[in-house]
Design a protein around this motif. Structure first.
Motif, PDB file in Angstrom:
ATOM      1  N   GLY A 203      25.454  76.506  57.766  1.00 17.96           N
ATOM      2  CA  GLY A 203      25.073  76.639  59.361  1.00 17.96           C
ATOM      3  C   GLY A 203      25.127  78.112  59.458  1.00 17.96           C
ATOM      4  O   GLY A 203      24.252  78.664  60.035  1.00 17.96           O
ATOM      5  N   LEU A 204      25.951  78.897  58.660  1.00 16.66           N
ATOM      6  CA  LEU A 204      26.055  80.413  58.642  1.00 16.66           C
ATOM      7  C   LEU A 204      24.922  80.981  57.971  1.00 16.66           C
ATOM      8  O   LEU A 204      24.219  81.760  58.829  1.00 16.66           O
ATOM      9  N   THR A 205      24.169  80.321  57.154  1.00 21.70           N
ATOM     10  CA  THR A 205      23.091  80.899  56.334  1.00 21.70           C
ATOM     11  C   THR A 205      21.682  80.561  57.544  1.00 21.70           C
ATOM     12  O   THR A 205      20.963  81.483  57.793  1.00 21.70           O
ATOM     13  N   SER A 206      21.867  79.401  57.986  1.00 21.72           N
ATOM     14  CA  SER A 206      20.701  79.145  59.240  1.00 21.72           C
ATOM     15  C   SER A 206      21.078  80.165  60.395  1.00 21.72           C
ATOM     16  O   SER A 206      19.762  80.530  60.688  1.00 21.72           O
ATOM     17  N   ALA A 207      22.153  80.443  60.788  1.00 25.43           N
ATOM     18  CA  ALA A 207      22.119  81.316  61.967  1.00 25.43           C
ATOM     19  C   ALA A 207      21.873  82.788  61.472  1.00 25.43           C
ATOM     20  O   ALA A 207      21.284  83.396  62.348  1.00 25.43           O
ATOM     21  N   GLU A 208      22.009  83.048  60.316  1.00 18.74           N
ATOM     22  CA  GLU A 208      21.680  84.450  59.959  1.00 18.74           C
ATOM     23  C   GLU A 208      20.365  84.674  60.005  1.00 18.74           C
ATOM     24  O   GLU A 208      19.518  85.738  60.165  1.00 18.74           O
ATOM     25  N   GLY A 209      19.648  83.467  59.430  1.00 20.02           N
ATOM     26  CA  GLY A 209      17.932  83.527  59.660  1.00 20.02           C
ATOM     27  C   GLY A 209      17.540  83.535  60.950  1.00 20.02           C
ATOM     28  O   GLY A 209      16.580  84.143  61.535  1.00 20.02           O
TER      29      GLY A 209
END
Length: 472
Positions: A203-209
Motif C-alpha cells: 500500500g505504501l508503494t502504491s501511495a508513493e506512486g
C-alpha cells in the motif's frame, strides 16, 4: 509462569504501540508543513494564472478577434490605391511605341442600407463572445490548479499515514515474534503479522506512486514543482441555497453570456441577410498621367462617378441565405435554453456535492475518533491476553482506513467548494483576489478599435507594443 514472563513484554509492546500511534496521529494532522515557508493555495493559483500557455494562446485568439472588428470598421472607409504600368507596342504596319502611366484610384461606398454597420456590430459581438470564452478557459486553468494542489496534499498525507502504518505493523510483527518466542502465541499469529506488514508495504508503494503522479500533474497545472503545500486558508463562502447559487450562475457564468451573445450574433446575421437585397451607392474617382516615351506627348486626366447596384436574380441564393440565417438564429435560441439548463444542473450537482462532502468530512472525523477508541481498547485487551494478534491487526487497519477516508473527505470538501465557484462563474483571478496583474481584455481592443494605419502615430505605437509582446 509463562504469563508472568510475558507480562513485561506485553507492557513494553503497549508502550511502543502507544508512541507509534501518537506519531501516526501527528502525521495525519500535520502531514504537510504549514509554517511561514509553506506555499499557499493562493500562490499556486497565481502561478497557474501567470504560467498558463493555454491562457496566453487564447489571449492571442482574442487579439485576432479585435483585429476582425478593426477590419470591419475599415471596410466603411474610402480605399485609395495607386497603379503604374509600362507598355511596348509593335506590329507590321504600326511600327513600335513605348508608353508609361501612373494613376490614383479612390472607391467608397456611400450608402448600403446599413450592411457595413451590421458587419461592424457583428465583429464587436464576436469580440465580446471571445472575451467570455477566455474567462471560461481561465476558470478551467484555476480549477485544475486547485485540483492538483489538493491531490498533492491528499497523496502526501496518505504516504505519511501509510509509512506510520508500516512502522506500526513492524512493531506488531516484532511483538508477535517476541510473544511466540516465550510461547504465548502460535506461528499463525506471526504469519498474520507478516502478511499485514507485506500488505502495508504494498500500500505504501502504491501511495508513493500516486504522489509522483500528483506532483507531475501539479507541475503541468501550475508551471513549477510543488513545495510544502499549506492547508487552504479560505474555502470560499457557499450560498445559502441552491436557488441563490443558480441565480448567480445564470447571471455570471461565461457560458451563459456566450450563449446570449451568440443569439445576438445570429440576429445580426439575419439582419445582414435581409439587407443583401438592397442596393448600394458607390463613389469612384481616379486621376491618371500617361506619357509617350518615344516623344514629348503627355496626357493628364481624371474621372469621378457614382454607381448604384443591387441584385435582381441570384438563382435562389439570397432567399436560401435568409432561410439559413433564420434557422441558425433559432438554433442559437435553442442552444441558450440548453446551456441554461446545463448550468442549472451543474450548479445543483456542485451545491449538493458541497453538502455531501461537508457531511462526509464530519462523519469521517467521528469515524476516526471511534476507531482510535476501539484500537486503544483492542490493544489493551491484547496486552492482557484476551485478544489475538489478528484482532489488533484488523482494528489497526480499520483505524488506518478511517484516517485515509477523513483526509480524502477534507480534500473532497475543498474541491467541491471550488467546483461550485466554477459552476457559478466566480472562479476567476479577479474574484479570488489573486496577487497577480489581472489581464485586461479590452486593452488591445482599445488600441485597434479605430483601425489605425501603419503609417499613423497610433499605428507605429501599436507595432512597437506588438514587438514587445513577441519578445516576452
Amino acid at each position: 509462569m509463562m504469563d508472568q514472563k510475558a507480562a513485561p513484554a506485553r507492557r513494553g509492546l503497549a508502550s511502543k504501540l502507544k508512541t507509534l500511534l501518537a506519531g501516526a496521529v501527528c502525521a495525519a494532522a500535520v502531514a504537510l508543513p504549514s509554517g511561514a515557508w509553506a506555499e499557499s493555495l493562493g500562490q499556486a493559483l497565481a502561478d497557474a494564472y501567470r504560467n498558463s500557455g493555454l491562457l496566453e494562446q487564447n489571449r492571442l485568439v482574442l487579439k485576432a478577434a479585435d483585429e476582425d472588428a478593426a477590419q470591419a470598421l475599415a471596410a466603411l472607409r474610402p480605399v485609395l490605391a495607386w497603379s503604374t504600368s509600362a507598355r511596348h507596342q509593335y506590329g507590321d504596319f504600326s511600327g513600335s511605341a513605348n508608353s508609361a502611366s501612373i494613376g490614383l484610384n479612390l472607391t467608397h461606398t456611400l450608402y448600403d442600407f446599413g450592411v457595413g454597420k451590421l458587419s461592424v456590430e457583428a465583429a464587436k459581438e464576436t469580440v465580446l463572445v471571445t472575451r467570455q470564452q477566455l474567462l471560461s478557459i481561465e476558470q478551467q486553468i484555476l480549477l485544475r490548479a486547485v485540483s492538483s494542489y489538493m491531490e498533492v496534499r491528499r497523496a502526501l498525507q496518505t504516504v505519511q499515514l501509510r509509512r506510520a502504518n508500516v512502522r506500526l505493523l513492524s512493531q506488531e510483527l516484532q511483538a508477535a515474534q517476541d510473544r511466540f518466542d516465550v510461547g504465548e502465541v502460535t506461528r499463525t499469529d506471526v504469519s498474520q503479522a507478516e502478511a499485514a506488514l507485506a500488505a502495508a508495504r504494498a500500500g505504501l508503494t502504491s501511495a508513493e506512486g500516486s504522489l509522483i503522479q500528483a506532483q507531475l500533474e501539479y507541475e503541468a497545472a501550475v508551471g513549477r514543482k510543488p513545495g510544502d503545500l499549506a492547508p487552504p486558508a479560505r474555502l470560499g463562502k457557499v450560498p445559502a441555497s441552491v436557488t441563490e447559487a443558480v441565480n448567480i450562475a445564470l447571471q455570471n457564468h461565461p457560458a451563459m453570456d456566450v450563449a446570449r451573445r451568440q443569439v445576438t450574433l445570429a440576429e445580426l446575421t439575419l439582419a445582414q441577410a435581409d439587407a443583401v437585397v438592397k442596393p448600394s451607392l458607390d463613389l469612384t474617382a481616379g486621376y491618371q498621367l500617361n506619357r509617350d516615351l518615344d516623344g514629348d506627348f503627355t496626357a493628364k486626366g481624371g474621372s469621378i462617378g457614382l454607381s448604384m447596384s443591387g441584385p435582381i436574380y441570384s438563382g435562389g441564393a439570397v432567399a436560401s441565405g435568409r432561410r439559413q440565417a433564420v434557422i441558425r438564429r433559432d438554433a442559437q435560441l435553442a442552444n441558450l435554453r440548453v446551456v441554461s439548463s446545463d448550468v442549472q444542473l451543474s450548479v445543483g450537482n456542485a451545491f449538493s456535492a458541497v453538502q455531501i462532502a461537508r457531511s462526509a468530512s464530519a462523519a469521517s472525523a467521528e469515524q476516526v475518533r471511534a476507531a482510535e477508541v476501539a484500537f486503544d481498547g483492542v490493544r489493551e485487551e491484547a496486552s492482557l491476553g484476551s485478544r489475538t494478534t489478528l484482532d489488533v491487526l484488523t482494528q489497526e487497519q480499520a483505524l488506518l482506513d478511517a484516517r485515509v477516508s477523513y483526509l480524502s473527505a477534507q480534500v473532497d470538501e475543498v474541491l467541491a467548494r471550488y467546483s461550485l465557484l466554477s459552476t457559478m462563474g466566480l472562479l476567476t483571478a479577479e474574484n479570488l483576489g489573486l496577487a497577480v496583474e489581472i489581464y485586461d481584455p479590452a486593452a488591445y481592443y482599445n488600441m485597434v478599435k479605430n483601425a489605425p494605419a501603419a503609417i499613423s502615430a497610433q499605428g507605429r505605437k501599436l507595432d512597437s507594443a506588438l514587438r514587445a509582446i513577441g519578445k516576452e
